[in-house]
Design a protein around this motif. Structure first.
Motif, PDB file in Angstrom:
ATOM      1  N   UNK A 171       0.812  -1.231   0.000  1.00 19.95           N
ATOM      2  CA  UNK A 171       0.000   0.000   0.000  1.00 19.95           C
ATOM      3  C   UNK A 171       0.841   1.276   0.000  1.00 19.95           C
ATOM      4  N   UNK A 172       2.066   1.228   0.552  1.00 22.00           N
ATOM      5  CA  UNK A 172       2.958   2.383   0.528  1.00 22.00           C
ATOM      6  C   UNK A 172       2.529   3.521   1.444  1.00 22.00           C
ATOM      7  N   UNK A 173       2.975   4.767   1.095  1.00 21.74           N
ATOM      8  CA  UNK A 173       2.735   5.946   1.932  1.00 21.74           C
ATOM      9  C   UNK A 173       1.249   6.243   2.083  1.00 21.74           C
ATOM     10  N   UNK A 174       0.500   6.040   1.010  1.00 23.14           N
ATOM     11  CA  UNK A 174      -0.933   6.287   1.069  1.00 23.14           C
ATOM     12  C   UNK A 174      -1.585   5.410   2.127  1.00 23.14           C
ATOM     13  N   UNK A 175      -1.119   4.169   2.207  1.00 23.41           N
ATOM     14  CA  UNK A 175      -1.664   3.237   3.194  1.00 23.41           C
ATOM     15  C   UNK A 175      -1.381   3.694   4.617  1.00 23.41           C
ATOM     16  N   UNK A 176      -0.178   4.236   4.856  1.00 20.58           N
ATOM     17  CA  UNK A 176       0.179   4.709   6.199  1.00 20.58           C
ATOM     18  C   UNK A 176      -0.708   5.876   6.614  1.00 20.58           C
ATOM     19  N   UNK A 177      -0.944   6.805   5.673  1.00 20.11           N
ATOM     20  CA  UNK A 177      -1.822   7.950   5.956  1.00 20.11           C
ATOM     21  C   UNK A 177      -3.223   7.471   6.328  1.00 20.11           C
ATOM     22  N   UNK A 178      -3.739   6.502   5.569  1.00 20.06           N
ATOM     23  CA  UNK A 178      -5.068   5.962   5.845  1.00 20.06           C
ATOM     24  C   UNK A 178      -5.105   5.263   7.204  1.00 20.06           C
ATOM     25  N   UNK A 179      -4.027   4.550   7.537  1.00 20.13           N
ATOM     26  CA  UNK A 179      -3.966   3.853   8.826  1.00 20.13           C
ATOM     27  C   UNK A 179      -3.929   4.830   9.991  1.00 20.13           C
ATOM     28  N   UNK A 180      -3.169   5.918   9.846  1.00 25.95           N
ATOM     29  CA  UNK A 180      -3.119   6.942  10.896  1.00 25.95           C
ATOM     30  C   UNK A 180      -4.498   7.567  11.080  1.00 25.95           C
ATOM     31  N   UNK A 181      -5.171   7.840   9.952  1.00 29.41           N
ATOM     32  CA  UNK A 181      -6.522   8.400  10.024  1.00 29.41           C
ATOM     33  C   UNK A 181      -7.473   7.422  10.711  1.00 29.41           C
ATOM     34  N   UNK A 182      -7.295   6.125  10.429  1.00 30.50           N
ATOM     35  CA  UNK A 182      -8.135   5.096  11.032  1.00 30.50           C
ATOM     36  C   UNK A 182      -7.924   5.032  12.545  1.00 30.50           C
ATOM     37  N   UNK A 183      -6.668   5.154  12.978  1.00 28.63           N
ATOM     38  CA  UNK A 183      -6.346   5.146  14.411  1.00 28.63           C
ATOM     39  C   UNK A 183      -6.988   6.341  15.107  1.00 28.63           C
ATOM     40  N   UNK A 184      -6.806   7.527  14.525  1.00 27.03           N
ATOM     41  CA  UNK A 184      -7.356   8.740  15.137  1.00 27.03           C
ATOM     42  C   UNK A 184      -8.884   8.688  15.183  1.00 27.03           C
ATOM     43  N   UNK A 185      -9.478   8.212  14.101  1.00 30.02           N
ATOM     44  CA  UNK A 185     -10.933   8.112  14.061  1.00 30.02           C
ATOM     45  C   UNK A 185     -11.434   7.071  15.070  1.00 30.02           C
TER      46      UNK A 185
END
Length: 335
Positions: free
Chosen positions: A184-198
């Protein structure tokens, strides 16, 4: 919430509204924990942490996140018996209800590690927890000792898992899932961080709604907050463990069922009570000796069941469910 109390005071002060809050809070806790675990687990895999270690740490702590948020919200809000009732009730629920349901669905073969390590640890810390409550509260020092215990437990689990790790052992993940996460790369990390915060935000609001709704409902129907916490909150915050266990039963994965339930009990006492007491000492409130003895008795009983045949049979599962139902009826009548 304040908007509803201002604009629709009659509705916001009704039992229907607060029962709805409880339901919405339970749903929010379930999905918040799921999103938190998913995001944190995928980030851990991306940075090269073993999936098996992720299962022992991130996933284990994530499934205890609902209990932690509810306990913090209740204790800081001046309802310490709700915090204690949630954990005591959750541990009873994990052992008697979740393992009972799983065993009735299909007899569970027990891994020797559960008998040799996890169960002795759980019995010892349960005894220590009950002993700490003998003084009437759990102090910050005692909370610190419990939290130090979970740190030691996690480190020991990681060390042991690395020694026993096999190349094809993917823990909580399948090989296909590992490959997809890493691609998934960098985009995947951004989505995962958003998922954690949400997920954290949903957990925060879910715990607040659950405690608010439960407190109002307890006052309206005339029972102690501890009764709501011991049963309704405990069941609600144990939903992630129950869902995981049902899926594991269908797949025949006995290790996940017992490891999930017993591991959650360990984290509940060491991490959840430890962190909550560190933030603010926890007074015993309306928690009765019978609640503590049932928790301790259930812990010893499940150890004896597991140790006798290295499995949980359907008969033993039925015994656990009958015991849980009996405790529920007796405890309600004592309120």
């Amino acid at each position: 919430m304040d908007f509803l109390y201002t604009q629709f005071p009659a509705f916001a002060d009704s039992l229907i509204f607060h029962l709805s809050l409880i339901l919405i809070g339970l749903v929010a806790l379930y999905f918040g924990a799921e999103w938190l675990v998913k995001g944190a687990s995928e980030i851990a895999v991306r940075v090269g942490i073993s999936p098996l270690v992720v299962g022992l740490t991130v996933v284990a702590f994530g499934t205890s996140a609902p209990e932690l948020l509810v306990c913090l919200e209740a204790n800081l809000g001046g309802r310490p018996d709700v915090a204690l009732g949630n954990i005591i009730g959750s541990n009873i629920c994990n052992i008697a209800l979740i393992l009972g349901v799983a065993a009735v669905m299909k007899p569970i073969v027990i891994n020797r590690q559960i008998i040799r390590r996890e169960m002795p640890i759980l019995i010892i810390i349960t005894l220590a927890f009950v002993a700490m409550l003998h003084s009437g509260d759990i102090s910050r020092v005692e909370g610190g000792l419990l939290f130090a215990g979970v740190v030691i437990y996690v480190v020991a689990s990681i060390v042991q898992s690395r020694k026993e790790h096999k190349p094809d052992d993917y823990g909580e993940f399948s090989p296909k899932e590992i490959e997809e996460v890493k691609k998934a790369g960098a985009k995947g990390i951004v989505l995962d961080i958003a998922l954690i915060l949400f997920g954290l935000a949903v957990l925060k609001f879910g715990s607040e709604w659950l405690v608010t709704g439960g407190d109002y409902t307890a006052r309206v129907i005339g029972v102690d907050d501890s009764i709501i916490a011991l049963f309704l909150f405990a069941f609600g915050t144990s939903l992630p463990e129950l869902a995981t266990s049902i899926v594991a039963v269908k797949k025949g994965e006995g290790d996940i069922i017992t490891g999930n339930a017993i591991g959650s009990c360990i984290f509940n006492i060491l991490a959840v009570i430890g962190i909550t007491a560190l933030v603010k000492p926890i007074a015993e409130g309306d928690i009765l000796m019978v609640d503590k003895m049932v928790m301790l008795g259930a812990t010893v009983a499940i150890f004896l069941f597991m140790w006798s045949r290295m499995r949980l049979t359907r008969i033993e599962g039925i015994c656990l469910l009958v015991a849980y139902a009996s405790y529920s009826v007796i405890r309600y009548n004592m309120a």
